[in-house]
Design a protein around this motif. Structure first.
Motif, mmCIF file in Angstrom:
data_model
loop_
_atom_site.group_PDB
_atom_site.id
_atom_site.type_symbol
_atom_site.label_atom_id
_atom_site.label_comp_id
_atom_site.label_asym_id
_atom_site.label_seq_id
_atom_site.Cartn_x
_atom_site.Cartn_y
_atom_site.Cartn_z
ATOM 1 N N UNK A 8 0.830 -1.208 0.000
ATOM 2 C CA UNK A 8 0.000 0.000 0.000
ATOM 3 C C UNK A 8 0.863 1.256 0.000
ATOM 4 N N UNK A 9 1.889 1.245 0.871
ATOM 5 C CA UNK A 9 2.802 2.398 0.954
ATOM 6 C C UNK A 9 3.426 2.696 -0.399
ATOM 7 N N UNK A 15 2.397 6.597 -6.916
ATOM 8 C CA UNK A 15 1.371 7.435 -7.553
ATOM 9 C C UNK A 15 1.672 8.909 -7.318
ATOM 10 N N UNK A 41 2.528 1.753 -3.383
ATOM 11 C CA UNK A 41 1.562 2.143 -4.401
ATOM 12 C C UNK A 41 1.253 3.636 -4.285
ATOM 13 N N UNK A 42 1.032 4.076 -3.062
ATOM 14 C CA UNK A 42 0.707 5.476 -2.836
ATOM 15 C C UNK A 42 1.908 6.361 -3.174
ATOM 16 N N UNK A 43 3.082 5.944 -2.713
ATOM 17 C CA UNK A 43 4.291 6.735 -2.955
ATOM 18 C C UNK A 43 4.541 6.888 -4.450
#
Lengths: 263, 90
Positions: free
Chosen positions: B73-74, B80, B76-78
């Motif tokens: 999750x980390x 993006x 993926x967010x980073x």
């Protein structure tokens, strides 16, 4: 007596980063019906930094207070922030600013609200996201520092606090590299992506967060007029990507690249 | 001889770990349903275990999965955020 940090972390509830915003049928607003909302990623980084400051040194941080402005739906986001490690949260209740109207609460209005709140709460450090991923203004932190007449260190990628002197040193991400600034408290810091990696919430912390103090106040309590001064004239989606072309041979490819000025 | 208190504590640990993973499954890219079904299946498969050492081993594995998902999750967010706001720098 080494200074203790009284940190205020303003946060914003935005459409989840993984969702592509669509313009609603009325053509005048972003479609927010049934859309997932979550905390602005830069705000998560701000909360994480405040919590890390607390963990770095016993007694350094006195309190971490979250604050956010808008409709009651923001309570969920505030609670998520409490679960990440903040101590208490305040909602500045503006019922008229529901999800579909969030663009009507402008950075200057938010900065004025935050100024009044920060002064009321006796804070000496504000850590906040550099911008929200919905309006991408990148203005609120700077405006807040100006209104408060505090030092500011924006786009922070590293924060160090000298406990003895109360001087904060911040490495800033600027075009062409990193700039290091330092200033004594009080100051406003806005977070860059590279400042830290936020932790994932633990279920126990969500339970603990339910017991933490949350309060509701209004813009009137702070003596701030939040009427918008800007009018959104139109909203449109970016132009659709047109299909690419195919080149038959290397020479044709080179020809096309030269044609667009790529080589 | 393992005391009843120890097995109870272990039981609570397992349940807490399950609930934590379930919470995290809400954001799973392939959907909550898919995640929940697989989580159920994984825990059910080991439901019959009685040896403390074995249970603790499986628990460690579950913790490992929890860290992997958090990292997913980390990242993926980073990625993006980096692509949207920083690629194109320099």
């Amino acid at each position: 007596m080494p200074p203790r940090l009284n940190i205020v972390v303003p946060i914003k509830r935005v459409i989840d980063f993984a969702i592509k915003p669509r313009i609603s049928a009325a053509k005048n607003a972003i479609e927010t019906n049934g859309v997932k909302f979550s905390m602005n990623p830069f705000c998560e980084i701000a909360i994480e930094e405040a919590v890390r400051l607390r963990e770095s040194s016993k007694d350094l941080v006195e309190s971490i207070t979250l604050v956010s402005a808008g409709s009651a739906k923001i309570q969920d986001t505030l609670r998520a922030g409490l679960a990440l490690g903040a101590d208490k949260a305040t909602l500045i209740d503006i019922p008229a600013i529901d999800d579909s109207k969030s663009l009507e609460l402008e950075p200057l209005a938010v900065a004025k609200l935050l100024k009044a709140f920060v002064e009321k709460s006796n804070a000496n450090l504000v850590i906040m996201g550099k911008q929200a991923i919905d309006d991408d203004s990148n203005q609120t932190g700077q405006m807040l520092a100006g209104l408060l007449n505090w030092s500011q260190a924006t786009n922070a990628s590293k924060v160090t606090v000298d406990e003895a002197s109360g001087v904060v040193t911040v490495a800033r991400e600027v075009d062409g590299g990193t700039e290091t600034v330092s200033a004594p408290l009080p100051l406003v810091i806005t977070t860059d992506l590279r400042l830290n990696t936020p932790r994932y919430t633990k279920l126990q912390d969500i339970m603990k967060a339910k017991k933490k103090k949350t309060e509701k106040i209004t813009p009137e309590d702070l003596g701030v007029d939040v009427t918008s001064r800007l009018e959104i004239v139109s909203l449109s989606e970016p132009p659709k990507r047109t299909g690419g072309g195919k080149a038959d041979s290397v020479d044709a490819l080179i020809g096309k690249l030269k044609g667009v000025g790529a080589i | 001889m393992v005391s009843r208190i120890d097995t109870l504590a272990l039981r609570y640990k397992v349940i807490r770990q399950f609930k934590q993973l379930l919470l995290m499954g809400r954001e799973y890219p392939r959907g909550y349903r898919y995640f929940r079904d697989n989580l159920h299946a994984g825990f059910k498969k080991n439901a019959g275990l009685t040896d403390v050492k074995e249970i603790e081993q499986k628990l460690k594995f579950a913790e490992h999965i929890e860290r992997e998902i958090a990292a997913l999750y980390s990242l993926r967010k980073y990625r993006a955020m980096k692509q949207r706001y920083y690629d194109g720098d320099q």
